[in-house]
Design a protein around this motif. Sequence first.
Motif, PDB file in Angstrom:
ATOM      1  N   GLY A 525       0.832  -1.185   0.000  1.00  0.00           N
ATOM      2  CA  GLY A 525       0.000   0.000   0.000  1.00  0.00           C
ATOM      3  C   GLY A 525       0.875   1.247   0.000  1.00  0.00           C
ATOM      4  N   TYR A 526       0.274   2.379  -0.244  1.00  0.00           N
ATOM      5  CA  TYR A 526       1.084   3.599  -0.284  1.00  0.00           C
ATOM      6  C   TYR A 526       0.251   4.791   0.167  1.00  0.00           C
ATOM      7  CZ  TYR A 526      -1.269   4.567  -4.743  1.00  0.00           C
ATOM      8  OH  TYR A 526      -2.204   4.795  -5.719  1.00  0.00           O
ATOM      9  N   ALA A 527       0.957   5.817   0.604  1.00  0.00           N
ATOM     10  CA  ALA A 527       0.340   7.093   0.965  1.00  0.00           C
ATOM     11  C   ALA A 527       1.175   8.207   0.356  1.00  0.00           C
ATOM     12  CB  ALA A 527       0.258   7.254   2.484  1.00  0.00           C
ATOM     13  N   THR A 528       0.528   9.138  -0.300  1.00  0.00           N
ATOM     14  CA  THR A 528       1.231  10.271  -0.892  1.00  0.00           C
ATOM     15  C   THR A 528       0.564  11.565  -0.420  1.00  0.00           C
ATOM     16  OG1 THR A 528      -0.166  10.246  -2.890  1.00  0.00           O
ATOM     17  CG2 THR A 528       1.865   8.956  -2.940  1.00  0.00           C
ATOM     18  N   TRP A 529       1.316  12.644  -0.485  1.00  0.00           N
ATOM     19  CA  TRP A 529       0.751  13.933  -0.124  1.00  0.00           C
ATOM     20  C   TRP A 529       1.281  15.015  -1.042  1.00  0.00           C
ATOM     21  CZ3 TRP A 529       3.419  18.228   1.993  1.00  0.00           C
ATOM     22  CH2 TRP A 529       4.778  18.002   2.270  1.00  0.00           C
ATOM     23  N   GLY A 530       0.482  16.054  -1.186  1.00  0.00           N
ATOM     24  CA  GLY A 530       0.867  17.181  -2.030  1.00  0.00           C
ATOM     25  C   GLY A 530       0.414  18.484  -1.398  1.00  0.00           C
ATOM     26  N   ALA A 531       0.760  19.588  -2.024  1.00  0.00           N
ATOM     27  CA  ALA A 531       0.407  20.906  -1.502  1.00  0.00           C
ATOM     28  C   ALA A 531       0.331  21.897  -2.649  1.00  0.00           C
ATOM     29  CB  ALA A 531       1.440  21.372  -0.469  1.00  0.00           C
ATOM     30  N   HIS A 532      -0.381  22.983  -2.403  1.00  0.00           N
ATOM     31  CA  HIS A 532      -0.451  24.029  -3.419  1.00  0.00           C
ATOM     32  C   HIS A 532      -0.565  25.399  -2.750  1.00  0.00           C
ATOM     33  CE1 HIS A 532      -4.788  23.498  -2.578  1.00  0.00           C
ATOM     34  NE2 HIS A 532      -4.870  24.781  -2.862  1.00  0.00           N
ATOM     35  N   VAL A 533      -0.112  26.408  -3.472  1.00  0.00           N
ATOM     36  CA  VAL A 533      -0.230  27.805  -3.059  1.00  0.00           C
ATOM     37  C   VAL A 533      -0.823  28.569  -4.230  1.00  0.00           C
ATOM     38  CG1 VAL A 533       0.972  29.892  -2.332  1.00  0.00           C
ATOM     39  CG2 VAL A 533       1.721  27.666  -1.486  1.00  0.00           C
ATOM     40  N   GLY A 534      -1.865  29.360  -3.950  1.00  0.00           N
ATOM     41  CA  GLY A 534      -2.515  30.120  -5.007  1.00  0.00           C
ATOM     42  C   GLY A 534      -2.451  31.611  -4.746  1.00  0.00           C
ATOM     43  N   PHE A 535      -2.270  32.379  -5.820  1.00  0.00           N
ATOM     44  CA  PHE A 535      -2.258  33.840  -5.730  1.00  0.00           C
ATOM     45  C   PHE A 535      -3.236  34.388  -6.763  1.00  0.00           C
ATOM     46  CE2 PHE A 535      -0.564  37.939  -7.307  1.00  0.00           C
ATOM     47  CZ  PHE A 535      -0.758  38.691  -6.151  1.00  0.00           C
ATOM     48  N   ARG A 536      -4.227  35.120  -6.294  1.00  0.00           N
ATOM     49  CA  ARG A 536      -5.226  35.719  -7.181  1.00  0.00           C
ATOM     50  C   ARG A 536      -4.875  37.190  -7.383  1.00  0.00           C
ATOM     51  NH1 ARG A 536     -10.309  34.360  -8.814  1.00  0.00           N
ATOM     52  NH2 ARG A 536     -10.242  32.485  -7.509  1.00  0.00           N
ATOM     53  N   ASN A 538      -6.252  39.304  -9.509  1.00  0.00           N
ATOM     54  CA  ASN A 538      -7.536  39.991  -9.499  1.00  0.00           C
ATOM     55  C   ASN A 538      -8.608  38.940  -9.781  1.00  0.00           C
ATOM     56  OD1 ASN A 538      -7.566  39.649 -12.376  1.00  0.00           O
ATOM     57  ND2 ASN A 538      -6.317  41.518 -12.559  1.00  0.00           N
ATOM     58  N   ASP A 539      -9.831  39.376 -10.014  1.00  0.00           N
ATOM     59  CA  ASP A 539     -10.921  38.425 -10.220  1.00  0.00           C
ATOM     60  C   ASP A 539     -10.747  37.589 -11.478  1.00  0.00           C
ATOM     61  OD1 ASP A 539     -12.118  39.286  -7.938  1.00  0.00           O
ATOM     62  OD2 ASP A 539     -13.492  40.702  -8.939  1.00  0.00           O
ATOM     63  N   ARG A 540      -9.844  37.999 -12.365  1.00  0.00           N
ATOM     64  CA  ARG A 540      -9.708  37.310 -13.647  1.00  0.00           C
ATOM     65  C   ARG A 540      -8.356  36.624 -13.844  1.00  0.00           C
ATOM     66  NH1 ARG A 540     -13.645  38.631 -17.374  1.00  0.00           N
ATOM     67  NH2 ARG A 540     -15.092  40.292 -16.748  1.00  0.00           N
ATOM     68  N   THR A 541      -7.444  36.809 -12.920  1.00  0.00           N
ATOM     69  CA  THR A 541      -6.101  36.249 -13.088  1.00  0.00           C
ATOM     70  C   THR A 541      -5.685  35.503 -11.827  1.00  0.00           C
ATOM     71  OG1 THR A 541      -5.521  38.138 -14.498  1.00  0.00           O
ATOM     72  CG2 THR A 541      -3.712  36.761 -13.710  1.00  0.00           C
ATOM     73  N   GLU A 542      -5.241  34.249 -12.013  1.00  0.00           N
ATOM     74  CA  GLU A 542      -4.864  33.426 -10.860  1.00  0.00           C
ATOM     75  C   GLU A 542      -3.623  32.609 -11.192  1.00  0.00           C
ATOM     76  OE1 GLU A 542      -6.901  30.166  -7.802  1.00  0.00           O
ATOM     77  OE2 GLU A 542      -7.955  30.817  -9.619  1.00  0.00           O
ATOM     78  N   LEU A 543      -2.707  32.546 -10.243  1.00  0.00           N
ATOM     79  CA  LEU A 543      -1.486  31.769 -10.383  1.00  0.00           C
ATOM     80  C   LEU A 543      -1.445  30.724  -9.275  1.00  0.00           C
ATOM     81  CD1 LEU A 543       1.313  31.521 -11.859  1.00  0.00           C
ATOM     82  CD2 LEU A 543       2.226  32.952 -10.021  1.00  0.00           C
ATOM     83  N   THR A 544      -1.180  29.462  -9.652  1.00  0.00           N
ATOM     84  CA  THR A 544      -1.141  28.371  -8.681  1.00  0.00           C
ATOM     85  C   THR A 544       0.154  27.594  -8.848  1.00  0.00           C
ATOM     86  OG1 THR A 544      -3.551  28.143  -8.757  1.00  0.00           O
ATOM     87  CG2 THR A 544      -2.307  26.317  -7.822  1.00  0.00           C
ATOM     88  N   VAL A 545       0.812  27.319  -7.722  1.00  0.00           N
ATOM     89  CA  VAL A 545       1.982  26.446  -7.706  1.00  0.00           C
ATOM     90  C   VAL A 545       1.583  25.185  -6.943  1.00  0.00           C
ATOM     91  CG1 VAL A 545       4.382  26.175  -7.024  1.00  0.00           C
ATOM     92  CG2 VAL A 545       3.544  28.416  -7.748  1.00  0.00           C
ATOM     93  N   ARG A 546       1.753  24.039  -7.604  1.00  0.00           N
ATOM     94  CA  ARG A 546       1.279  22.780  -7.020  1.00  0.00           C
ATOM     95  C   ARG A 546       2.398  21.744  -6.988  1.00  0.00           C
ATOM     96  NH1 ARG A 546      -2.857  22.595  -9.648  1.00  0.00           N
ATOM     97  NH2 ARG A 546      -4.403  23.076  -8.043  1.00  0.00           N
ATOM     98  N   GLY A 547       2.522  21.050  -5.865  1.00  0.00           N
ATOM     99  CA  GLY A 547       3.481  19.967  -5.735  1.00  0.00           C
ATOM    100  C   GLY A 547       2.753  18.652  -5.495  1.00  0.00           C
ATOM    101  N   GLU A 574       4.296  21.910 -10.462  1.00  0.00           N
ATOM    102  CA  GLU A 574       3.624  22.490 -11.621  1.00  0.00           C
ATOM    103  C   GLU A 574       3.206  23.928 -11.293  1.00  0.00           C
ATOM    104  OE1 GLU A 574      -0.002  21.117 -14.559  1.00  0.00           O
ATOM    105  OE2 GLU A 574      -0.338  21.034 -12.392  1.00  0.00           O
ATOM    106  N   VAL A 575       3.381  24.810 -12.251  1.00  0.00           N
ATOM    107  CA  VAL A 575       2.927  26.199 -12.142  1.00  0.00           C
ATOM    108  C   VAL A 575       1.833  26.409 -13.178  1.00  0.00           C
ATOM    109  CG1 VAL A 575       3.574  28.636 -12.269  1.00  0.00           C
ATOM    110  CG2 VAL A 575       5.198  26.968 -11.375  1.00  0.00           C
ATOM    111  N   VAL A 576       0.688  26.915 -12.729  1.00  0.00           N
ATOM    112  CA  VAL A 576      -0.455  27.104 -13.622  1.00  0.00           C
ATOM    113  C   VAL A 576      -0.908  28.558 -13.556  1.00  0.00           C
ATOM    114  CG1 VAL A 576      -2.806  26.400 -14.191  1.00  0.00           C
ATOM    115  CG2 VAL A 576      -1.201  24.727 -13.238  1.00  0.00           C
ATOM    116  N   LEU A 577      -0.987  29.191 -14.712  1.00  0.00           N
ATOM    117  CA  LEU A 577      -1.492  30.561 -14.829  1.00  0.00           C
ATOM    118  C   LEU A 577      -2.798  30.517 -15.604  1.00  0.00           C
ATOM    119  CD1 LEU A 577      -1.181  33.644 -14.541  1.00  0.00           C
ATOM    120  CD2 LEU A 577       0.048  33.609 -16.741  1.00  0.00           C
ATOM    121  N   ARG A 578      -3.854  31.071 -15.009  1.00  0.00           N
ATOM    122  CA  ARG A 578      -5.167  31.075 -15.646  1.00  0.00           C
ATOM    123  C   ARG A 578      -5.717  32.488 -15.661  1.00  0.00           C
ATOM    124  NH1 ARG A 578      -9.393  27.899 -17.148  1.00  0.00           N
ATOM    125  NH2 ARG A 578     -11.492  28.711 -16.792  1.00  0.00           N
TER     126      ARG A 578
END
Length: 581
Positions: A525-536, A538-547, A574-578
């Motif tokens: 069996g296995y257990a994994t974990w991750g984390a993310h930090v998001g920066f908004r 403004n209402d239309r732009t968001e940046l997320t860093v995810r591990g 992963e870095v995601v810009l939306r």
Amino acid sequence: MEVIGGPSSFLYGAGAVGGTINYVTRLARLDRDEAAVQASWGSFRDGTLAMGANLRIGGDEARQAVRVDASARDGGSWIDGQECEASTLAASWLVQLAPTLRHTLAVEVQQEDSHRPYWGTPVRQPATGRLSVLPETVGRNYNVADGYYGQDVRWARSLLEWTPGEHDTVRNTVYHYDALRDYRNVESYRLTAGNDGVIRSGTLLQRHDQQVYGNRLEWSHDGTLFGLPTQWATGLDVSYNRQTRFPLSLSATVDTVPLDAVTPGRFLDVPGTAIVYTPDRTNRLHTQALYVENLTELTPSLSLLTGVRRDRIVLDVVNHRAVTPTNPARFEREYTPTTGRAALTWSITPQASVYAQYSTAADPPAGILSTANFATLRDFDLTTGRQGEIGTKLQTRDGRSFATLAAYRIVRRNLAITDPANPGQTLPVGQQSSRGIEAAFGWHPLEALSVEGNLAWVDATLDDFYENVGGVPVSRAGNRPTNTPSRVGNLWLDYTFTPRWSAGIDLRGVSSRYANAANTLSTAGYATWGAHVGFRWNDRTELTVRGRNLGDRTHVVYALGSTMAYLGDPRSWEVVLRKTF
């Protein structure tokens, strides 16, 4: 992607027990203009760019709209030599022909090229007890240097929707699907007795040429039945599915390569291979399905859902190879299953309800009928299944917390599983059953903090199954099916620090699974974990860093018999810009 738990809705033409995944494509709409772009970049040079826009022609009074969505991915991998390029383009045009009549034309094109795809990692030999892999083989790719998987897909639909009155809606969908898929790989690997080399086999060149034509007519109606509020939904689905397979399969040993092999040979170096596509068989599948579903409110708090589906499936297979007693020139099978379900829901309060349901299903015995061969169909009828389920759904009055709990039992008869000693063949299973409990919850202890999780427990059993061991049939009744964990759990925590900043962690645990029907081999069996930090911004732009897998846990996602295991991804980011417009 929409995951439908429990018995699938008959409205989607999928009556299987257990659930289904519904693939939904964005379509043009008349209520608003919108546009969005998303870019991501992550570990192993994995980058994706996607954008989409919906534009009404004529502003707020528009009677036409056009939507276009496109995405492109160019990704490397933690597996040596594996790379993938994929692109998708979807376009739709909506025209409001009359106040009660609208038409949408939708087209989607998908292209994917996976170079030197990863098929698994050989496990330590001799394989006994708990399977494990050598550290030297983690991340290694023992496929040939020019290994390949690719697909080219075209999907077109014509959707006509008519609302003759406020209580009725009629929809008709004409669809066409065209796909060409190619494989060129060496896919099976086994460590030598001394665990100092990799024996390669399972050479496969294959092409799938598939076309599907169909028409689905649906009618929904809101009315009364014996004075009780009721909703009806019925439909007729007619389709023709034609698929030709071009396989070249060589099961013999190819060679033995060192553990640190980087580019072990090319496909044409294997004796007997050639880039020649010789047809094996053509499967032609004619299907007509009629389905009816009804929801009646027996009382303001008690409702009854019933559904029935009748299929007529005619399979016609033409053999393009040498005719033998086990591979005739042509054969035909006809199936006429009738399946249904009934569910009763009681709303105790606006925030609490309980339900009970029972359903039946009929499915192809192994894979899908469009690829089935004579040997499979000679030994099997359609797989039949039945499922009983009871459950409850709860929610607090303020909406800050919810919980669901369900218990079920599923029984499937006359099914097939892959033969671990010969992946190209199947083994008959007389009956397999499972019972389980699934729970999910959500909690907002603070306005800025949310906690969500789920837990599933399942007890699956091979009730009637004989495995050939050295030419002797051995009963595996009472054993657990392979790659079936007894427990799976997930937990997500998200916290919003400020209107702009947020962070969260996620946890996942999977229990051990058996790797063979004898239940003598298992994976940890296995257990994994991750984390993310998001920066908004403004209402239309968001940046997320995810591990992901931040503990860098080497884990087996599923076992491939006693010789191979498919490993999960290591630590990655992963870095995601939306941005929306």
